[in-house]
Write an enzyme that holds these catalytic residues in place. Structure first.
Site, PDB file in Angstrom:
ATOM      1  N   HIS A  65      29.200  18.722   8.527  1.00 43.66           N
ATOM      2  CA  HIS A  65      28.295  19.803   8.492  1.00 43.66           C
ATOM      3  C   HIS A  65      27.039  19.493   9.432  1.00 43.66           C
ATOM      4  O   HIS A  65      26.831  18.325   9.396  1.00 43.66           O
ATOM      5  CB  HIS A  65      27.810  20.011   7.144  1.00 43.66           C
ATOM      6  CG  HIS A  65      28.902  20.666   6.265  1.00 43.66           C
ATOM      7  ND1 HIS A  65      28.594  21.282   5.206  1.00 43.66           N
ATOM      8  CD2 HIS A  65      30.046  20.764   6.496  1.00 43.66           C
ATOM      9  CE1 HIS A  65      29.659  21.812   4.482  1.00 43.66           C
ATOM     10  NE2 HIS A  65      30.618  21.405   5.301  1.00 43.66           N
ATOM     11  N   GLU A  67      23.822  19.752   8.834  1.00 45.33           N
ATOM     12  CA  GLU A  67      22.756  18.989   8.339  1.00 45.33           C
ATOM     13  C   GLU A  67      23.244  17.481   8.166  1.00 45.33           C
ATOM     14  O   GLU A  67      22.379  16.616   8.337  1.00 45.33           O
ATOM     15  CB  GLU A  67      22.756  19.598   7.031  1.00 45.33           C
ATOM     16  CG  GLU A  67      22.211  21.158   6.857  1.00 45.33           C
ATOM     17  CD  GLU A  67      23.433  21.791   6.550  1.00 45.33           C
ATOM     18  OE1 GLU A  67      24.567  21.823   7.320  1.00 45.33           O
ATOM     19  OE2 GLU A  67      23.429  22.815   5.643  1.00 45.33           O
ATOM     20  N   CYS A  98      25.219  18.725   1.253  1.00 39.67           N
ATOM     21  CA  CYS A  98      24.176  18.651   2.417  1.00 39.67           C
ATOM     22  C   CYS A  98      22.897  18.339   1.426  1.00 39.67           C
ATOM     23  O   CYS A  98      22.137  17.490   1.787  1.00 39.67           O
ATOM     24  CB  CYS A  98      24.171  19.800   3.273  1.00 39.67           C
ATOM     25  SG  CYS A  98      25.632  19.874   4.469  1.00 39.67           S
TER      26      CYS A  98
END
Length: 172
Positions: A65, A67, A98
């Protein structure tokens, strides 16, 4: 002379909007790569120390992801896993995975654009960044920065994906 990033009103831009635009630029790169268009930047002392975009499909890694990649890059750039004194800007509210990583990395703030009421973990569905009882760190949260633009790129991506997929097959 050192620039005062805390007092930028006279320059014609808001700090959060400026850095969210940088996260949106990263999201556009994800879109171009066929990834869900989420971008993130990590800022410390008014300087971007990391930027990333979703690369789940590209890397064949469910943890890739925006992040997570931005946090990892920021830790390398900063030379420490503790990101105290930094702010994470991300175009969509962080998911629980995250948010857990964010808590452990300890940035002071998380700023995001699009709220995720079904799976967000920074106030949309749950709030792991400011949980009670608290985890080992709590982050200040600013939500809805450039929300229309952040929601718009996600809607556009999923609309395009549906159009590419074509009409549903009979019997489904």
């Amino acid at each position: 002379m050192e620039f005062d990033f805390e007092n930028v009103e006279g320059l014609g831009f808001q700090t959060d909007q400026f850095f969210m635009e940088q996260a949106l630029r990263a999201a556009r790169r994800a879109y171009q790569a066929g990834e869900v268009p989420i971008g993130a930047v990590v800022v410390r002392r008014g300087e971007i120390i990391a930027r990333a975009w979703n690369q789940v499909e590209t890397l064949k890694d469910a943890t890739a992801h925006a992040e997570m990649l931005a946090l990892t890059s920021a830790q390398t750039a900063y030379g420490d896993w503790r990101l105290e004194g930094s702010t994470l800007y991300v175009t969509k509210e962080p998911c629980p995975m995250c948010a857990g990583a964010i808590v452990h990395c300890r940035p002071d703030r998380v700023v995001f654009g699009a709220l995720d009421p079904k799976g967000g973990a920074a106030g949309g569905w749950i709030n792991l960044l400011q949980s009670n009882p608290p985890l080992n760190h709590r982050c200040e949260i600013t939500m809805g920065v450039m929300e229309d633009e952040c929601v718009g790129i996600l809607k556009s991506f999923f609309r395009d994906a549906r159009e590419k997929k074509g009409p549903p097959k009979p019997g489904r």
